[in-house]
Design a protein around this motif. Structure first.
Motif, PDB file in Angstrom:
ATOM      1  N   SER A   1      -3.247  -0.860  -0.002  1.00 37.25           N
ATOM      2  CA  SER A   1      -2.600   0.332   0.545  1.00 37.25           C
ATOM      3  C   SER A   1      -1.625  -0.029   1.666  1.00 37.25           C
ATOM      4  O   SER A   1      -0.485   0.442   1.688  1.00 37.25           O
ATOM      5  CB  SER A   1      -3.659   1.306   1.053  1.00 37.25           C
ATOM      6  OG  SER A   1      -3.057   2.422   1.638  1.00 37.25           O
ATOM      7  N   ALA A   2      -2.063  -0.865   2.596  1.00 32.96           N
ATOM      8  CA  ALA A   2      -1.195  -1.252   3.710  1.00 32.96           C
ATOM      9  C   ALA A   2       0.039  -1.996   3.220  1.00 32.96           C
ATOM     10  O   ALA A   2       1.167  -1.698   3.634  1.00 32.96           O
ATOM     11  CB  ALA A   2      -1.979  -2.113   4.712  1.00 32.96           C
ATOM     12  N   GLN A   3      -0.167  -2.952   2.333  1.00 31.60           N
ATOM     13  CA  GLN A   3       0.969  -3.708   1.801  1.00 31.60           C
ATOM     14  C   GLN A   3       1.977  -2.783   1.131  1.00 31.60           C
ATOM     15  O   GLN A   3       3.189  -2.923   1.332  1.00 31.60           O
ATOM     16  CB  GLN A   3       0.490  -4.742   0.761  1.00 31.60           C
ATOM     17  CG  GLN A   3      -0.231  -5.922   1.320  1.00 31.60           C
ATOM     18  CD  GLN A   3      -0.743  -6.837   0.204  1.00 31.60           C
ATOM     19  OE1 GLN A   3      -0.957  -6.415  -0.926  1.00 31.60           O
ATOM     20  NE2 GLN A   3      -0.950  -8.098   0.542  1.00 31.60           N
ATOM     21  N   ASN A   4       1.485  -1.855   0.352  1.00 33.57           N
ATOM     22  CA  ASN A   4       2.376  -1.014  -0.434  1.00 33.57           C
ATOM     23  C   ASN A   4       3.140  -0.020   0.425  1.00 33.57           C
ATOM     24  O   ASN A   4       4.339   0.193   0.218  1.00 33.57           O
ATOM     25  CB  ASN A   4       1.602  -0.307  -1.542  1.00 33.57           C
ATOM     26  CG  ASN A   4       0.963  -1.310  -2.485  1.00 33.57           C
ATOM     27  OD1 ASN A   4       1.309  -2.488  -2.479  1.00 33.57           O
ATOM     28  ND2 ASN A   4       0.042  -0.857  -3.285  1.00 33.57           N
ATOM     29  N   LEU A   5       2.473   0.600   1.396  1.00 36.89           N
ATOM     30  CA  LEU A   5       3.176   1.531   2.280  1.00 36.89           C
ATOM     31  C   LEU A   5       4.204   0.791   3.125  1.00 36.89           C
ATOM     32  O   LEU A   5       5.323   1.282   3.335  1.00 36.89           O
ATOM     33  CB  LEU A   5       2.184   2.286   3.156  1.00 36.89           C
ATOM     34  CG  LEU A   5       1.291   3.291   2.420  1.00 36.89           C
ATOM     35  CD1 LEU A   5       0.250   3.875   3.358  1.00 36.89           C
ATOM     36  CD2 LEU A   5       2.127   4.393   1.784  1.00 36.89           C
ATOM     37  N   GLU A   6       3.838  -0.394   3.605  1.00 39.21           N
ATOM     38  CA  GLU A   6       4.792  -1.188   4.388  1.00 39.21           C
ATOM     39  C   GLU A   6       5.986  -1.615   3.530  1.00 39.21           C
ATOM     40  O   GLU A   6       7.127  -1.612   4.005  1.00 39.21           O
ATOM     41  CB  GLU A   6       4.094  -2.407   4.995  1.00 39.21           C
ATOM     42  CG  GLU A   6       3.117  -2.035   6.089  1.00 39.21           C
ATOM     43  CD  GLU A   6       2.219  -3.170   6.564  1.00 39.21           C
ATOM     44  OE1 GLU A   6       1.595  -3.004   7.614  1.00 39.21           O
ATOM     45  OE2 GLU A   6       2.126  -4.218   5.865  1.00 39.21           O
TER      46      GLU A   6
ATOM     47  N   ASP B   1       7.056   0.962  -9.151  1.00 37.76           N
ATOM     48  CA  ASP B   1       6.749  -0.466  -9.045  1.00 37.76           C
ATOM     49  C   ASP B   1       6.627  -0.927  -7.598  1.00 37.76           C
ATOM     50  O   ASP B   1       5.899  -1.868  -7.305  1.00 37.76           O
ATOM     51  CB  ASP B   1       7.818  -1.299  -9.753  1.00 37.76           C
ATOM     52  CG  ASP B   1       7.760  -1.138 -11.262  1.00 37.76           C
ATOM     53  OD1 ASP B   1       6.687  -0.779 -11.788  1.00 37.76           O
ATOM     54  OD2 ASP B   1       8.794  -1.356 -11.917  1.00 37.76           O
ATOM     55  N   THR B   2       7.335  -0.268  -6.703  1.00 41.23           N
ATOM     56  CA  THR B   2       7.250  -0.612  -5.285  1.00 41.23           C
ATOM     57  C   THR B   2       5.982  -0.022  -4.673  1.00 41.23           C
ATOM     58  O   THR B   2       5.278  -0.702  -3.936  1.00 41.23           O
ATOM     59  CB  THR B   2       8.483  -0.080  -4.523  1.00 41.23           C
ATOM     60  OG1 THR B   2       9.652  -0.642  -5.103  1.00 41.23           O
ATOM     61  CG2 THR B   2       8.423  -0.447  -3.047  1.00 41.23           C
TER      62      THR B   2
ATOM     63  N   PHE C   1       3.232   1.123  -6.273  1.00 45.58           N
ATOM     64  CA  PHE C   1       1.993   0.713  -6.943  1.00 45.58           C
ATOM     65  C   PHE C   1       2.225  -0.545  -7.777  1.00 45.58           C
ATOM     66  O   PHE C   1       2.231  -0.495  -9.009  1.00 45.58           O
ATOM     67  CB  PHE C   1       1.460   1.847  -7.825  1.00 45.58           C
ATOM     68  CG  PHE C   1       1.142   3.095  -7.068  1.00 45.58           C
ATOM     69  CD1 PHE C   1       0.002   3.152  -6.275  1.00 45.58           C
ATOM     70  CD2 PHE C   1       1.971   4.204  -7.127  1.00 45.58           C
ATOM     71  CE1 PHE C   1      -0.296   4.303  -5.558  1.00 45.58           C
ATOM     72  CE2 PHE C   1       1.683   5.356  -6.412  1.00 45.58           C
ATOM     73  CZ  PHE C   1       0.548   5.404  -5.629  1.00 45.58           C
ATOM     74  N   PRO C   2       2.400  -1.698  -7.127  1.00 51.70           N
ATOM     75  CA  PRO C   2       2.589  -2.948  -7.871  1.00 51.70           C
ATOM     76  C   PRO C   2       1.241  -3.460  -8.396  1.00 51.70           C
ATOM     77  O   PRO C   2       0.209  -2.803  -8.232  1.00 51.70           O
ATOM     78  CB  PRO C   2       3.151  -3.884  -6.801  1.00 51.70           C
ATOM     79  CG  PRO C   2       2.493  -3.407  -5.542  1.00 51.70           C
ATOM     80  CD  PRO C   2       2.406  -1.905  -5.681  1.00 51.70           C
ATOM     81  N   SER C   3       1.265  -4.634  -8.954  1.00 48.96           N
ATOM     82  CA  SER C   3      -0.001  -5.238  -9.394  1.00 48.96           C
ATOM     83  C   SER C   3      -0.868  -5.514  -8.162  1.00 48.96           C
ATOM     84  O   SER C   3      -0.389  -5.475  -7.025  1.00 48.96           O
ATOM     85  CB  SER C   3       0.259  -6.541 -10.146  1.00 48.96           C
ATOM     86  OG  SER C   3       0.566  -7.580  -9.227  1.00 48.96           O
ATOM     87  N   TRP C   4      -2.111  -5.790  -8.409  1.00 52.00           N
ATOM     88  CA  TRP C   4      -3.064  -6.044  -7.323  1.00 52.00           C
ATOM     89  C   TRP C   4      -3.034  -7.507  -6.864  1.00 52.00           C
ATOM     90  O   TRP C   4      -3.786  -7.891  -5.957  1.00 52.00           O
ATOM     91  CB  TRP C   4      -4.470  -5.686  -7.792  1.00 52.00           C
ATOM     92  CG  TRP C   4      -4.684  -4.211  -7.885  1.00 52.00           C
ATOM     93  CD1 TRP C   4      -4.294  -3.380  -8.884  1.00 52.00           C
ATOM     94  CD2 TRP C   4      -5.314  -3.393  -6.907  1.00 52.00           C
ATOM     95  NE1 TRP C   4      -4.651  -2.088  -8.590  1.00 52.00           N
ATOM     96  CE2 TRP C   4      -5.281  -2.069  -7.386  1.00 52.00           C
ATOM     97  CE3 TRP C   4      -5.904  -3.640  -5.668  1.00 52.00           C
ATOM     98  CZ2 TRP C   4      -5.812  -1.004  -6.673  1.00 52.00           C
ATOM     99  CZ3 TRP C   4      -6.441  -2.584  -4.971  1.00 52.00           C
ATOM    100  CH2 TRP C   4      -6.396  -1.281  -5.461  1.00 52.00           C
TER     101      TRP C   4
ATOM    102  N   SER D   1      -1.793   0.970   7.570  1.00 55.32           N
ATOM    103  CA  SER D   1      -1.442   2.041   6.625  1.00 55.32           C
ATOM    104  C   SER D   1      -1.067   3.312   7.363  1.00 55.32           C
ATOM    105  O   SER D   1      -0.076   3.975   7.030  1.00 55.32           O
ATOM    106  CB  SER D   1      -2.615   2.342   5.683  1.00 55.32           C
ATOM    107  OG  SER D   1      -2.821   1.307   4.778  1.00 55.32           O
ATOM    108  N   SER D   2      -1.857   3.648   8.360  1.00 50.07           N
ATOM    109  CA  SER D   2      -1.601   4.871   9.129  1.00 50.07           C
ATOM    110  C   SER D   2      -0.263   4.807   9.851  1.00 50.07           C
ATOM    111  O   SER D   2       0.439   5.812   9.967  1.00 50.07           O
ATOM    112  CB  SER D   2      -2.725   5.115  10.137  1.00 50.07           C
ATOM    113  OG  SER D   2      -3.922   5.398   9.460  1.00 50.07           O
TER     114      SER D   2
END
Length: 134
Positions: A65-70, A81-82, A84-87, A117-118
């Protein structure tokens, strides 16, 4: 009808209303997201983890979650894709930094990733709302 009878009938109807509405709530067994329906599934090991080790799954979810929001904020882009990329990247962080950590260390790390994330969420939300992906 007496005033008391009307009051009792009104009260009975009022008290029955929540029971009727609760009964009408049927949980959905579908877990289809509203946006980006083709999200990658969690890795099998996470889905099949023992309950006693669920904190490991939570940590990987928090990292993801943190990686994706950042990433959304850094790229000012909220395509699927940005967002929700692969895990793979989250798993890599977990296995490199936390695979041998104690439970308390993983819980502290989860807190840190939640803070990240917040911090990114408001700006990511604005970007994703503009893209229709929030």
């Amino acid at each position: 009808m007496s005033k008391r009878s009307v009051l009792l009938a009104t009260l009975a109807a009022f008290l029955a209303l929540p029971a009727l509405t609760e009964r009408d709530l049927v949980p959905s067994l579908e877990n289809a997201p509203n946006v980006c329906a083709d999200r990658p599934a969690e890795p099998d090991w996470m889905q099949n983890i023992a309950l006693r080790e669920a904190y490991k799954r939570v940590l990987v979810q928090d990292i993801y979650s943190a990686q994706n929001l950042e990433r959304v904020v850094e790229e000012s882009n909220c395509d699927c894709d940005t967002r929700f990329p692969s895990w793979d990247a989250a798993e890599a962080v977990f296995f490199e930094r936390f695979a041998d950590a104690e439970r308390w260390e993983m819980l502290e790390a989860s807190d840190e990733f939640n803070r990240r994330s917040s911090a990114a969420r408001p700006e990511a939300m604005a970007i994703c709302e503009d893209a229709g992906n929030w």
